[in-house]
Design an enzyme around this catalytic site. Structure first.
Site, short mmCIF file in Angstrom:
data_model
loop_
_atom_site.label_atom_id
_atom_site.label_comp_id
_atom_site.label_asym_id
_atom_site.label_seq_id
_atom_site.Cartn_x
_atom_site.Cartn_y
_atom_site.Cartn_z
N TYR A 31 18.68 -30.60 -100.45
CA TYR A 31 20.13 -31.27 -100.11
C TYR A 31 21.22 -31.41 -101.62
CZ TYR A 31 17.69 -34.20 -97.00
OH TYR A 31 16.71 -34.94 -96.26
N SER A 85 7.78 -34.54 -93.05
CA SER A 85 8.50 -34.97 -91.97
C SER A 85 8.55 -34.07 -91.03
CB SER A 85 9.91 -34.79 -93.09
OG SER A 85 11.10 -35.21 -92.15
#
Length: 328
Positions: free
Chosen positions: A56, A153
């Site tokens: 990110y 995830s």
């Protein structure tokens, strides 16, 4: 802010967390001052769980989190990060012990933590879940003290079901919202039986469920809601939950009359997620203090009525299910 047990880790986390993708990159212009203020506000409201990833903003999100935690002092929130998307190509062969160790060391530096609370494999290829040696590498990293726990995830239900067969997997992060309801059918029950924590990501369907968008809404070139609209950069399910934009707008208008009182549609959508006991924490993003405060307030809403829950299911069945249900 109520807390829920984070699976079998012995830790509790707030049922509304903070998703830190938006303060890192890929959601239009990133304003660090606003992002830092949003994090502080979230923690002030009782949020104790922050989710981020090493990609990110190429680690920028992790560094912002470290700055806020350092400034505040006191008890640290539970910080979950992710690893694996730094690979130049998503291949199972890339998930070596050496690569994972290097990625985790980088996150430890970015987050200023000797031992990471939780590292999640970041939406790796489906075939990875059939390679026990990769999970053995995570066990080794845990034994070395670099990570306290690990999870995954995932994009698909198949991946989630396979992942929780591994005894070391303590959590699964999965897309779950009123427009992505398939996890309810089978996965939730098995996760509860194994005491696996569930992190509900994309809880507002990339903002669709905020009710603030129209067919004329313009998204910046750096916003995945423009550049990944058809899955050009990564799995299309991460953008608007995979729902075609115009279809989503139509469904939102069917949801709108169900929202009552002073609640916003976004708060209503978050409260819908919290109606499911299998969910440990929902992680909406926030790029400014007002959004962070509004997200946290969703936990204070009263339970939704049976009629409202049934209507949300009917809207999903009629408008959304044909586009997303069997894909993920």
């Amino acid at each position: 802010m109520r807390s829920r047990d984070f699976g079998r880790t012995g830790r509790k986390v707030s049922e509304i967390g903070f998703g830190a993708w938006a303060i890192g990159a890929s959601w239009g212009e990133v304003n660090d001052e606003e992002g830092l203020a949003a994090l502080h506000t979230a923690l002030d409201t009782g949020v104790t769980f922050i989710d981020t990833a090493d990609v990110y903003g190429d680690g920028h999100s992790e560094k912002l989190i470290a700055k806020v935690v350092r400034e505040r002092g006191g008890e640290r929130p539970f910080i979950a990060t992710k690893a694996g998307r730094r690979l130049p190509a998503q291949t199972v062969a890339g998930y070596t012990f050496e690569n994972l160790s290097a990625y985790i060391d980088r996150s430890r530096t970015n987050l200023e933590m000797d031992t990471l609370d939780l590292v999640q494999l970041h939406c790796p290829p489906t075939d990875l879940y059939y390679h026990p040696e990769i999970f053995e590498s995570l066990d080794k990293l845990k034994a070395q003290g670099k990570i306290r726990d690990y999870g995954v995830s995932v994009e698909r239900i198949e991946e989630a079901l396979k992942a929780i067969e591994y005894p070391g997997v303590v959590s699964v992060q999965i897309i779950f919202n009123a427009f992505r309801q398939r996890p309810i059918e089978h996965f939730f029950k098995l996760a509860q039986e194994k005491n696996v924590a569930i992190i509900a990501r994309v809880p507002l369907a990339s903002g669709l469920l905020s009710g603030k968008f129209t067919k004329d809404t313009q998204f910046a070139a750096t916003d995945h809601r423009l550049f990944n609209r058809n899955g050009e950069a990564f799995d299309v399910g991460e953008t608007f939950s995979g729902v075609p934009y115009e279809i989503g707008l139509e469904a939102v208008e069917r949801v709108r009359p169900l929202v009552s009182g002073d609640a916003s549609m976004a708060q209503f959508a978050l409260r819908w997620i919290l109606m499911f006991d299998a969910v440990t924490v929902a992680i909406p993003g926030a790029r400014n203090p007002a959004q962070a405060r509004s997200n946290a307030a969703a936990a204070e809403l009263p339970p939704l009525s049976d009629d409202a829950m049934q209507e949300i299911r009917a809207i999903y069945e009629s408008f959304i299910k044909p586009y997303v249900h069997q894909r993920w």
